[in-house]
Motif scaffolding. Structure first.
Motif, PDB file in Angstrom:
ATOM      1  N   LEU A   1     -75.414 -39.133 -40.283  1.00  0.00           N
ATOM      2  CA  LEU A   1     -75.267 -37.691 -40.142  1.00  0.00           C
ATOM      3  C   LEU A   1     -74.247 -37.337 -39.062  1.00  0.00           C
ATOM      4  N   LEU A   2     -74.288 -38.027 -37.935  1.00  0.00           N
ATOM      5  CA  LEU A   2     -73.325 -37.757 -36.862  1.00  0.00           C
ATOM      6  C   LEU A   2     -71.916 -38.157 -37.275  1.00  0.00           C
ATOM      7  N   GLU A   3     -71.797 -39.207 -38.070  1.00  0.00           N
ATOM      8  CA  GLU A   3     -70.483 -39.590 -38.589  1.00  0.00           C
ATOM      9  C   GLU A   3     -69.933 -38.502 -39.509  1.00  0.00           C
ATOM     10  N   PHE A   4     -70.830 -37.941 -40.320  1.00  0.00           N
ATOM     11  CA  PHE A   4     -70.393 -36.829 -41.163  1.00  0.00           C
ATOM     12  C   PHE A   4     -69.885 -35.665 -40.320  1.00  0.00           C
ATOM     13  N   LEU A   5     -70.630 -35.296 -39.284  1.00  0.00           N
ATOM     14  CA  LEU A   5     -70.225 -34.169 -38.444  1.00  0.00           C
ATOM     15  C   LEU A   5     -68.867 -34.412 -37.801  1.00  0.00           C
ATOM     16  N   GLU A   6     -68.617 -35.631 -37.379  1.00  0.00           N
ATOM     17  CA  GLU A   6     -67.323 -35.939 -36.786  1.00  0.00           C
ATOM     18  C   GLU A   6     -66.211 -35.847 -37.831  1.00  0.00           C
ATOM     19  N   SER A   7     -66.518 -36.297 -39.040  1.00  0.00           N
ATOM     20  CA  SER A   7     -65.554 -36.176 -40.129  1.00  0.00           C
ATOM     21  C   SER A   7     -65.272 -34.716 -40.452  1.00  0.00           C
TER      22      SER A   7
ATOM     23  N   ARG B   1     -78.187 -41.656 -56.821  1.00  0.00           N
ATOM     24  CA  ARG B   1     -76.853 -41.267 -56.364  1.00  0.00           C
ATOM     25  C   ARG B   1     -76.413 -42.235 -55.269  1.00  0.00           C
ATOM     26  N   GLN B   2     -75.126 -42.253 -54.996  1.00  0.00           N
ATOM     27  CA  GLN B   2     -74.580 -43.162 -54.000  1.00  0.00           C
ATOM     28  C   GLN B   2     -74.520 -42.526 -52.617  1.00  0.00           C
ATOM     29  N   LYS B   3     -74.148 -41.266 -52.550  1.00  0.00           N
ATOM     30  CA  LYS B   3     -73.935 -40.604 -51.271  1.00  0.00           C
ATOM     31  C   LYS B   3     -75.156 -39.797 -50.837  1.00  0.00           C
ATOM     32  N   ALA B   4     -75.402 -39.790 -49.546  1.00  0.00           N
ATOM     33  CA  ALA B   4     -76.404 -38.889 -48.992  1.00  0.00           C
ATOM     34  C   ALA B   4     -75.868 -37.461 -49.031  1.00  0.00           C
ATOM     35  N   ILE B   5     -76.764 -36.483 -48.892  1.00  0.00           N
ATOM     36  CA  ILE B   5     -76.385 -35.070 -48.938  1.00  0.00           C
ATOM     37  C   ILE B   5     -76.571 -34.463 -47.555  1.00  0.00           C
ATOM     38  N   PRO B   6     -75.479 -34.032 -46.898  1.00  0.00           N
ATOM     39  CA  PRO B   6     -75.586 -33.454 -45.549  1.00  0.00           C
ATOM     40  C   PRO B   6     -75.752 -31.937 -45.578  1.00  0.00           C
ATOM     41  N   PHE B   7     -76.439 -31.417 -44.573  1.00  0.00           N
ATOM     42  CA  PHE B   7     -76.639 -29.976 -44.387  1.00  0.00           C
ATOM     43  C   PHE B   7     -76.280 -29.643 -42.938  1.00  0.00           C
ATOM     44  N   ARG B   8     -75.930 -28.393 -42.699  1.00  0.00           N
ATOM     45  CA  ARG B   8     -75.732 -27.948 -41.321  1.00  0.00           C
ATOM     46  C   ARG B   8     -75.874 -26.438 -41.290  1.00  0.00           C
ATOM     47  N   TYR B   9     -76.759 -25.946 -40.463  1.00  0.00           N
ATOM     48  CA  TYR B   9     -76.907 -24.495 -40.318  1.00  0.00           C
ATOM     49  C   TYR B   9     -77.516 -24.206 -38.962  1.00  0.00           C
ATOM     50  N   GLY B  10     -76.886 -23.319 -38.203  1.00  0.00           N
ATOM     51  CA  GLY B  10     -77.404 -22.935 -36.905  1.00  0.00           C
ATOM     52  C   GLY B  10     -77.601 -24.131 -35.999  1.00  0.00           C
ATOM     53  N   GLU B  11     -78.815 -24.306 -35.492  1.00  0.00           N
ATOM     54  CA  GLU B  11     -79.124 -25.381 -34.553  1.00  0.00           C
ATOM     55  C   GLU B  11     -79.494 -26.687 -35.251  1.00  0.00           C
ATOM     56  N   PHE B  12     -79.487 -26.699 -36.573  1.00  0.00           N
ATOM     57  CA  PHE B  12     -80.023 -27.850 -37.284  1.00  0.00           C
ATOM     58  C   PHE B  12     -78.965 -28.546 -38.131  1.00  0.00           C
ATOM     59  N   ALA B  13     -79.037 -29.865 -38.168  1.00  0.00           N
ATOM     60  CA  ALA B  13     -78.255 -30.680 -39.094  1.00  0.00           C
ATOM     61  C   ALA B  13     -79.225 -31.560 -39.856  1.00  0.00           C
TER      62      ALA B  13
ATOM     63  N   HIS C   1     -68.277 -30.152 -47.907  1.00  0.00           N
ATOM     64  CA  HIS C   1     -69.200 -29.393 -47.085  1.00  0.00           C
ATOM     65  C   HIS C   1     -68.477 -28.212 -46.440  1.00  0.00           C
ATOM     66  N   TYR C   2     -69.170 -27.092 -46.357  1.00  0.00           N
ATOM     67  CA  TYR C   2     -68.593 -25.850 -45.851  1.00  0.00           C
ATOM     68  C   TYR C   2     -68.125 -25.935 -44.402  1.00  0.00           C
ATOM     69  N   PHE C   3     -68.707 -26.824 -43.598  1.00  0.00           N
ATOM     70  CA  PHE C   3     -68.261 -26.934 -42.217  1.00  0.00           C
ATOM     71  C   PHE C   3     -66.848 -27.501 -42.139  1.00  0.00           C
ATOM     72  N   ARG C   4     -66.395 -28.196 -43.163  1.00  0.00           N
ATOM     73  CA  ARG C   4     -65.019 -28.683 -43.178  1.00  0.00           C
ATOM     74  C   ARG C   4     -64.026 -27.528 -43.218  1.00  0.00           C
TER      75      ARG C   4
ATOM     76  N   SER D   1     -71.114 -36.234 -30.028  1.00  0.00           N
ATOM     77  CA  SER D   1     -70.178 -37.334 -29.800  1.00  0.00           C
ATOM     78  C   SER D   1     -68.801 -37.012 -30.338  1.00  0.00           C
ATOM     79  N   SER D   2     -67.784 -37.524 -29.666  1.00  0.00           N
ATOM     80  CA  SER D   2     -66.413 -37.379 -30.161  1.00  0.00           C
ATOM     81  C   SER D   2     -65.799 -38.745 -30.412  1.00  0.00           C
ATOM     82  N   SER D   3     -66.622 -39.790 -30.368  1.00  0.00           N
ATOM     83  CA  SER D   3     -66.090 -41.138 -30.493  1.00  0.00           C
ATOM     84  C   SER D   3     -66.380 -41.792 -31.834  1.00  0.00           C
ATOM     85  N   LEU D   4     -67.279 -41.198 -32.655  1.00  0.00           N
ATOM     86  CA  LEU D   4     -67.599 -41.809 -33.936  1.00  0.00           C
ATOM     87  C   LEU D   4     -66.434 -41.649 -34.897  1.00  0.00           C
ATOM     88  N   GLN D   5     -65.979 -42.745 -35.477  1.00  0.00           N
ATOM     89  CA  GLN D   5     -64.800 -42.698 -36.324  1.00  0.00           C
ATOM     90  C   GLN D   5     -65.057 -43.171 -37.750  1.00  0.00           C
ATOM     91  N   SER D   6     -66.234 -43.725 -38.021  1.00  0.00           N
ATOM     92  CA  SER D   6     -66.502 -44.270 -39.355  1.00  0.00           C
ATOM     93  C   SER D   6     -66.982 -43.185 -40.286  1.00  0.00           C
TER      94      SER D   6
END
Length: 483
Positions: free
Chosen positions: A437-443, A375-387, A82-85, A472-477
């Motif tokens: 989705l929040l776990e993805f963002l933390e990753s 498919r096995q994995k979900a597909i995440p998106f993030r742009y502006g105010e939306f995830a 993902h581009y946010f990485r 959140s800054s506590s999600l680690q999974s």
């Protein structure tokens, strides 16, 4: 036309070994909508070559660019991440870090010749000038393809006019660079022809050397400035300004036909995988009278357009063609994305991605072949105010890490316009998808900080962009986003 630089076989790779691996051609249009091709039902725009590929290959009917604008999609396309990485937040922002493991790096290490042609949009091509000035500082965002594992390249930093790309306002501080050198040779006329004039000799040279090749071809059309040549305007007489948009797409189609004829002439068509998609939905809002605007793109039945996380902004036309390996005449409705390209090409070529590197895509070759239906994995998106997250037939859109009042859940199997919010009816599903989705963002936040780059202490150029102050800054999974 200009000569392509001379390239040698990779050490340790025999010509026989090289011949066993398929050539890979990955093509992408710029701002083409889901409904802008004949194989997706457009009755006006002439795309006979793409339609032939669709009949002879597999249409990816539920395919996501992931990014609703240019640069983010391109970063995800080349890395499987993902581009946010990487801090590529939007168009003309961020760049492709040198530590990223890309398709070019992966295949170059496996004996492939690698070439990139057309738009780049993943950093500046000069340390002193940029087409976008302060929006992308050249001293901070220098990241050209010739320093990202491409043996040959013919690229612009960002968009150019689709006719006479070497001149005009979009060419200012934005020339074509051929293998790292600005050039004004053969940069007038149809831009799709101009860039294919470089891609074809690269392929000829690879075949002559009996080396497998990766050719990434990113057309500028039909991105603004939209201008079709006289030949193509004549094909759409009576369509007013929209003729320019239609003509640009047909020009791309003609060049794809040219490419296919060349592959056939060289005797490598059956051993070449062809992939095509767009980088996001169509630009702007189209009035009822399409003849009055060059922004005549169609998102089909989907809501939203470019810059929207609704499907009209991120679901794009796509197909894959690989003779004898991918079924002909099939339409797949499984959610797929550009992030799947790297792990899938890795599986096809027997090349391993980096171990312990977060990948958001997955190997979807079994899906392409019809051997697997999900498919096995979900597909995440993030742009502006939306995830967002797409899991199976469901799509969740959130605006805050803590406030759930604006959450939206849609069942895409029977609500392609995303008009029926089911969040209140399925709180358990919303909670599960929200957590993922929040776990993805933390990753992604950890990746952005450089934690994926083993032994490297490079700091991000820009600060992380939180979804909200309460993120959140506590999600680690992060297990759902690990290869």
């Amino acid at each position: 036309m200009s000569a392509v630089m001379t390239l040698a076989l990779m050490p340790g790779v025999t010509r026989g070994e090289a011949a066993e691996r398929p050539n890979i051609v990955l093509m992408m249009c710029d701002d083409m909508g889901w409904g802008d091709t004949g194989f997706n039902g457009n009755a006006i725009i002439q795309t006979p070559e793409l339609d032939a590929l669709a009949r002879e290959g597999t249409v990816l009917d539920h395919f996501y660019s992931v990014g609703p604008v240019c640069s983010p999609t391109r970063a995800a396309f080349l890395t499987g991440r993902h581009y946010f990485r990487m801090g590529v937040w939007s168009a003309n922002q961020g760049h492709l870090p040198e530590q990223e493991f890309t398709l070019a790096r992966m295949l170059k290490s496996n004996g492939y010749m690698t070439g990139h042609f057309g738009k780049w949009h993943l950093g500046t091509l000069s340390r002193t000038i940029s087409a976008k000035g302060k929006r992308r500082r050249p001293d901070l965002h220098y990241a050209p393809p010739w320093e990202r594992d491409y043996d040959a390249s013919f690229v612009t930093e960002s968009a150019v006019c689709t006719w006479d790309p070497g001149i005009g306002r979009r060419a200012r501080n934005n020339p074509y660079y051929e293998n790292g050198v600005p050039t004004d040779e053969n940069v007038l006329g149809c831009d799709s022809r101009v860039l294919m004039d470089r891609a074809v000799p690269f392929i000829e040279q690879a075949v002559a050397r009996e080396q497998p090749f990766l050719s990434v071809i990113w057309f500028h059309a039909p991105h603004e400035d939209i201008q079709a040549g006289p030949e193509y305007l004549a094909r759409y007489e009576g369509h007013g300004e929209a003729a320019h948009y239609y003509g640009c797409i047909t020009a791309v189609d003609d060049q794809i036909g040219r490419l296919r004829r060349k592959l056939d002439q060289l005797g490598v068509a059956d051993n070449t995988l062809l992939f095509f998609c767009s980088d996001n939905g169509p630009e702007g809002q189209t009035p009822k009278d399409r003849s009055k605007t060059r922004r005549a793109g169609s998102a089909g039945d989907f809501s939203g357009r470019k810059r929207s996380v609704l499907d009209g902004g991120v679901r794009v036309p796509a197909l894959v063609h690989w003779a004898g390996k991918v079924p002909a005449g099939v339409r797949l409705d499984v959610p797929l994305s550009v992030m799947d390209l790297l792990p899938t090409v890795a599986a096809i070529t027997g090349t391993e991605p980096l171990p312990n590197r977060w990948l958001d895509g997955e190997n979807v070759l079994p899906i392409w072949k019809g051997e697997q239906s999900k498919r096995q994995k979900a597909i995440p998106f993030r742009y502006g105010e939306f995830a967002c997250l797409v899991r199976g037939t469901h799509k969740l859109i959130i605006e805050s890490a803590s406030d759930t009042s604006h959450d939206r859940l849609f069942d895409l199997s029977n609500d392609v316009t995303e008009s029926n919010n089911l969040a209140d009816q399925h709180p358990g599903l919303v909670g599960s998808m929200r957590k993922e989705l929040l776990e993805f963002l933390e990753s992604a936040k950890s990746s952005h900080a450089g934690e994926d780059y083993d032994g490297d202490h490079t700091k991000p150029v820009e600060r992380w962009r939180s979804l909200s102050k309460a993120e959140s800054s506590s999600l680690q999974s992060h297990t759902n986003f690990v290869r």
